[in-house]
Design a protein around this motif. Structure first.
Motif, PDB file in Angstrom:
ATOM      1  N   ASP A 197      53.738  33.736  46.836  1.00  0.00           N
ATOM      2  CA  ASP A 197      54.169  35.067  46.392  1.00  0.00           C
ATOM      3  C   ASP A 197      55.674  35.234  46.561  1.00  0.00           C
ATOM      4  OD1 ASP A 197      51.626  35.890  45.688  1.00  0.00           O
ATOM      5  OD2 ASP A 197      51.212  36.843  47.616  1.00  0.00           O
ATOM      6  N   GLY A 198      56.190  34.740  47.673  1.00  0.00           N
ATOM      7  CA  GLY A 198      57.614  34.891  47.949  1.00  0.00           C
ATOM      8  C   GLY A 198      58.495  34.078  47.030  1.00  0.00           C
ATOM      9  N   ILE A 199      58.007  32.904  46.647  1.00  0.00           N
ATOM     10  CA  ILE A 199      58.789  32.038  45.762  1.00  0.00           C
ATOM     11  C   ILE A 199      58.753  32.535  44.325  1.00  0.00           C
ATOM     12  CG2 ILE A 199      58.899  29.727  44.735  1.00  0.00           C
ATOM     13  CD1 ILE A 199      58.019  28.607  47.417  1.00  0.00           C
ATOM     14  N   GLY A 200      57.543  32.894  43.857  1.00  0.00           N
ATOM     15  CA  GLY A 200      57.485  33.267  42.447  1.00  0.00           C
ATOM     16  C   GLY A 200      56.267  34.042  42.014  1.00  0.00           C
ATOM     17  N   GLY A 201      55.300  34.265  42.928  1.00  0.00           N
ATOM     18  CA  GLY A 201      54.095  34.994  42.547  1.00  0.00           C
ATOM     19  C   GLY A 201      53.301  34.281  41.481  1.00  0.00           C
ATOM     20  N   TRP A 202      53.130  32.962  41.633  1.00  0.00           N
ATOM     21  CA  TRP A 202      52.471  32.152  40.608  1.00  0.00           C
ATOM     22  C   TRP A 202      50.957  32.269  40.709  1.00  0.00           C
ATOM     23  CZ3 TRP A 202      55.726  27.762  43.028  1.00  0.00           C
ATOM     24  CH2 TRP A 202      57.076  27.905  42.663  1.00  0.00           C
ATOM     25  N   ASP A 203      50.307  32.786  39.663  1.00  0.00           N
ATOM     26  CA  ASP A 203      48.856  32.978  39.690  1.00  0.00           C
ATOM     27  C   ASP A 203      48.094  31.658  39.714  1.00  0.00           C
ATOM     28  OD1 ASP A 203      49.243  35.698  39.634  1.00  0.00           O
ATOM     29  OD2 ASP A 203      48.982  35.884  37.477  1.00  0.00           O
ATOM     30  N   ASN A 204      48.496  30.716  38.869  1.00  0.00           N
ATOM     31  CA  ASN A 204      47.804  29.426  38.826  1.00  0.00           C
ATOM     32  C   ASN A 204      47.831  28.748  40.185  1.00  0.00           C
ATOM     33  OD1 ASN A 204      47.629  29.948  36.100  1.00  0.00           O
ATOM     34  ND2 ASN A 204      48.927  28.265  35.445  1.00  0.00           N
ATOM     35  N   SER A 205      49.011  28.745  40.789  1.00  0.00           N
ATOM     36  CA  SER A 205      49.198  28.074  42.075  1.00  0.00           C
ATOM     37  C   SER A 205      48.359  28.732  43.160  1.00  0.00           C
ATOM     38  CB  SER A 205      50.670  28.108  42.479  1.00  0.00           C
ATOM     39  OG  SER A 205      51.491  27.584  41.454  1.00  0.00           O
ATOM     40  N   LYS A 206      48.349  30.053  43.160  1.00  0.00           N
ATOM     41  CA  LYS A 206      47.638  30.771  44.206  1.00  0.00           C
ATOM     42  C   LYS A 206      46.124  30.582  44.090  1.00  0.00           C
ATOM     43  CE  LYS A 206      48.005  35.199  46.593  1.00  0.00           C
ATOM     44  NZ  LYS A 206      48.640  36.522  46.563  1.00  0.00           N
ATOM     45  N   ALA A 207      45.612  30.588  42.873  1.00  0.00           N
ATOM     46  CA  ALA A 207      44.182  30.361  42.675  1.00  0.00           C
ATOM     47  C   ALA A 207      43.785  28.969  43.156  1.00  0.00           C
ATOM     48  CB  ALA A 207      43.826  30.531  41.198  1.00  0.00           C
ATOM     49  N   ALA A 208      44.611  27.984  42.839  1.00  0.00           N
ATOM     50  CA  ALA A 208      44.338  26.618  43.291  1.00  0.00           C
ATOM     51  C   ALA A 208      44.408  26.534  44.811  1.00  0.00           C
ATOM     52  CB  ALA A 208      45.337  25.650  42.657  1.00  0.00           C
ATOM     53  N   LEU A 209      45.399  27.196  45.379  1.00  0.00           N
ATOM     54  CA  LEU A 209      45.565  27.174  46.832  1.00  0.00           C
ATOM     55  C   LEU A 209      44.341  27.775  47.539  1.00  0.00           C
ATOM     56  CD1 LEU A 209      47.967  26.904  49.181  1.00  0.00           C
ATOM     57  CD2 LEU A 209      47.538  29.349  49.206  1.00  0.00           C
ATOM     58  N   ILE A 210      43.857  28.912  47.066  1.00  0.00           N
ATOM     59  CA  ILE A 210      42.690  29.538  47.677  1.00  0.00           C
ATOM     60  C   ILE A 210      41.475  28.620  47.582  1.00  0.00           C
ATOM     61  CG2 ILE A 210      41.041  31.446  47.444  1.00  0.00           C
ATOM     62  CD1 ILE A 210      43.438  33.209  46.605  1.00  0.00           C
ATOM     63  N   THR A 211      41.303  28.010  46.420  1.00  0.00           N
ATOM     64  CA  THR A 211      40.148  27.139  46.206  1.00  0.00           C
ATOM     65  C   THR A 211      40.207  25.899  47.086  1.00  0.00           C
ATOM     66  OG1 THR A 211      40.079  27.883  43.909  1.00  0.00           O
ATOM     67  CG2 THR A 211      38.814  25.924  44.451  1.00  0.00           C
ATOM     68  N   ARG A 212      41.363  25.240  47.088  1.00  0.00           N
ATOM     69  CA  ARG A 212      41.502  24.030  47.903  1.00  0.00           C
ATOM     70  C   ARG A 212      41.598  24.383  49.396  1.00  0.00           C
ATOM     71  NH1 ARG A 212      38.909  20.649  46.094  1.00  0.00           N
ATOM     72  NH2 ARG A 212      39.836  19.212  47.609  1.00  0.00           N
ATOM     73  N   GLY A 213      42.101  25.577  49.690  1.00  0.00           N
ATOM     74  CA  GLY A 213      42.108  26.030  51.077  1.00  0.00           C
ATOM     75  C   GLY A 213      40.700  26.197  51.605  1.00  0.00           C
ATOM     76  N   LEU A 214      39.813  26.745  50.776  1.00  0.00           N
ATOM     77  CA  LEU A 214      38.419  26.893  51.174  1.00  0.00           C
ATOM     78  C   LEU A 214      37.790  25.528  51.432  1.00  0.00           C
ATOM     79  CD1 LEU A 214      36.006  28.756  51.669  1.00  0.00           C
ATOM     80  CD2 LEU A 214      35.456  28.569  49.228  1.00  0.00           C
ATOM     81  N   ALA A 215      38.164  24.536  50.626  1.00  0.00           N
ATOM     82  CA  ALA A 215      37.655  23.176  50.839  1.00  0.00           C
ATOM     83  C   ALA A 215      38.096  22.648  52.208  1.00  0.00           C
ATOM     84  CB  ALA A 215      38.151  22.256  49.729  1.00  0.00           C
ATOM     85  N   GLU A 216      39.335  22.953  52.603  1.00  0.00           N
ATOM     86  CA  GLU A 216      39.833  22.518  53.915  1.00  0.00           C
ATOM     87  C   GLU A 216      39.082  23.211  55.046  1.00  0.00           C
ATOM     88  OE1 GLU A 216      44.001  22.514  54.655  1.00  0.00           O
ATOM     89  OE2 GLU A 216      44.497  21.499  52.787  1.00  0.00           O
ATOM     90  N   ILE A 217      38.902  24.511  54.916  1.00  0.00           N
ATOM     91  CA  ILE A 217      38.181  25.279  55.947  1.00  0.00           C
ATOM     92  C   ILE A 217      36.766  24.734  56.106  1.00  0.00           C
ATOM     93  CG2 ILE A 217      37.245  27.538  56.543  1.00  0.00           C
ATOM     94  CD1 ILE A 217      39.634  28.759  54.979  1.00  0.00           C
ATOM     95  N   THR A 218      36.107  24.484  54.986  1.00  0.00           N
ATOM     96  CA  THR A 218      34.735  23.979  55.008  1.00  0.00           C
ATOM     97  C   THR A 218      34.678  22.592  55.636  1.00  0.00           C
ATOM     98  OG1 THR A 218      34.267  25.247  52.993  1.00  0.00           O
ATOM     99  CG2 THR A 218      32.710  23.507  53.582  1.00  0.00           C
ATOM    100  N   ARG A 219      35.608  21.737  55.271  1.00  0.00           N
ATOM    101  CA  ARG A 219      35.660  20.367  55.801  1.00  0.00           C
ATOM    102  C   ARG A 219      35.807  20.375  57.327  1.00  0.00           C
ATOM    103  NH1 ARG A 219      40.113  18.514  52.965  1.00  0.00           N
ATOM    104  NH2 ARG A 219      38.819  18.558  51.106  1.00  0.00           N
TER     105      ARG A 219
END
Length: 327
Positions: A197-219
């Motif tokens: 959000d601070g760098i550019g508020g990129w929607d694509n990036s943030k959606a990917a981050l949330i999805t892959r972040g959930l994969a990390e939490i689950t792992r």
């Protein structure tokens, strides 16, 4: 029921309103005399500005008053303070149900709150309450749904029945490990979301981050003994979404300021509330290497916060990792 709240920040104050609305007698402990006086006057401008606090919620500066008079105790303090408070209440504690609201891991031991309390208090009546629940909205009676998790489902149901109302719905769960870890690690991912959000508020990036972040939490959670399904529920995906996207999220705010070029020390110094992810990522960093758990977002977040890595370089390194199958 007589219920004692330990902690007068935004969460402690908000949950005291929920419980008062449900007909319980509430005492709330604070160590801050300014907060004490404000609560007596029906407000908490330090943590919940603009929200009326019923004067029938009784504030106290004496921890023993909250413990001795209560049938149920709510811990609404940061994770890094849990051990200290547990040591203080140990001589006073008489096997009441303890409900924990903290979402974090202890830096020095990597332990969850339930593990700390078990170590200090030998507790056998423990429930963790977690999920997408910003205090600012709970205090305004905005519909909220969360999870009460315990190894003893009767205790989880007691909490469910006593905390639930028309605007605060509680589900039960028997996976303490998963619920505690989901609540803790999502704060780390939220810092990363804030950086975007601070760098550019990129929607694509943030959606990917949330999805892959959930994969990390689950792992990580599965490695530590949690149930996979927990992370697709309110304490996992639900809490992750709200913390990564909300204007109320302190962890997302820290990341946003980092993305805008500010330094961590400066950001923390100007906040009056705790961003748990700043400490949780420290607790995780060495452990995930020792356990050989793949958590690249978590690792890069640590490097940005504590090794002064440029956020854009961290994003570049994440994008250029070895290509692989999604699952």
């Amino acid at each position: 029921m007589n219920i004692g709240i330990i902690g007068s920040g935004s969460w402690g104050t908000s949950i005291s309103k929920v419980l008062l609305n449900n007909g319980h007698n509430i005492k709330i402990w604070t160590r801050d005399e300014h907060v004490f006086n404000s609560l007596k006057n029906g407000e908490n401008p330090y943590y919940l500005p603009g929200i009326s606090i019923p004067k029938s919620i009784i504030p106290t500066l004496k921890l023993e008053e909250v413990i001795s008079d209560s049938e149920l105790i709510v811990l609404a303090i940061p994770a890094q303070a849990i051990r200290s408070i547990a040591e203080q209440i140990k001589p006073l504690y008489s096997n009441q149900i303890i409900v924990n609201l903290a979402k974090g891991l202890e830096i020095s031991t990597q332990k969850r709150v339930s593990e700390i309390l078990d170590e200090v208090l030998k507790i056998n009546k423990y429930v963790v309450l977690s999920g997408p629940s910003h205090a600012e909205e709970v205090a305004r009676d905005i519909p909220t749904s969360i999870v009460a998790a315990s190894n003893n489902m009767e205790l989880a149901k007691i909490v469910q029945e006593n905390f639930s109302n028309v605007s605060f719905r509680v589900y039960t769960n028997n996976d303490i490990v998963g619920v505690e870890l989901g609540g803790a690690i999502k704060n780390v991912i939220a810092i990363s979301a804030g950086i975007i959000d601070g760098i550019g508020g990129w929607d694509n990036s943030k959606a990917a981050l949330i999805t892959r972040g959930l994969a990390e939490i689950t792992r990580y959670g599965i490695k530590k003994g949690a149930k996979k399904d927990t992370f697709s529920g309110l304490a996992g995906l639900g809490d992750l979404i709200v913390t990564c996207t909300s204007q109320h999220s302190r962890n997302r705010y820290v990341g946003e300021m980092i993305g805008r070029g500010k330094k961590l020390d400066e950001i923390i110094e100007n906040m009056n509330m705790v961003a748990e992810g700043v400490y949780t990522v420290k607790a995780l960093y060495e452990e995930i290497k020792d356990l050989n758990i793949e958590m690249p977002i978590t690792e890069k977040t640590y490097e940005v916060l504590y090794l002064n890595k440029d956020p854009r370089k961290a994003i570049h390194e994440l994008m250029m990792r070895e290509l692989k199958d999604e699952n």
